[in-house]
Design a protein around this motif. Structure first.
Motif: not given
Length: 145
Positions: A88-92, A122-139
């Motif tokens: 869902i967070h595009s880390q397909v 836990l990983d999905a929460f941290l990825v979603g939290w960083k994306l919600k703050r407007g920061k990109p994450v690696g796939k």
């Protein structure tokens, strides 16, 4: 060259900041805020438009935040299917890999599959939290802070 919004150093001639995504318009330096000489295209020559655009970042394998951002609490869907929140967070690719590993571990050693499920939440929460703050994450980035 530096971004006018966040101050991060970016590639010469970039059209967008690689950190915050702000359109740069006319390139400026951080020291004197004057236009950089030599960035203008010559007549009859089409400039390379991929410098500093999202096309450049596709090669870097980054996932950008959506507008409106998704909630980090989508991580709880991993309780039902490990890796679904990552998809869902595009880390397909990462999500499908987690699904495959969980299926294999479920047949071999079930407690390890349960541990992987908790770790993926836990990983999905941290990825979603960083994306919600407007920061990109690696796939393939795990536990971004």
């Amino acid at each position: 060259m530096f971004c006018n919004n966040c101050g991060k150093q970016i590639a010469e001639g970039s059209r967008f900041c690689s950190e915050c995504g702000t359109p740069l318009g006319e390139a400026k330096t951080a020291h004197n805020s004057a236009p950089i000489a030599g960035v203008q295209a010559k007549p009859g020559i089409i400039p390379d438009t991929t410098i500093g655009t999202r096309d450049e970042h596709k090669a870097n394998k980054l996932v950008y935040p959506r507008n409106p951002p998704l909630s980090p609490h989508l991580c709880w869907v991993n309780f039902f299917l490990v890796g679904l929140a990552q998809i869902i967070h595009s880390q397909v690719a990462k999500g499908f890999t987690l699904i495959g590993i969980t299926i294999i571990l479920g047949f071999i050693f079930f407690p390890a599959a349960l541990v992987l499920s908790l770790v993926s939440i836990l990983d999905a929460f941290l990825v979603g939290w960083k994306l919600k703050r407007g920061k990109p994450v690696g796939k393939w980035q795990f536990f971004p802070i």
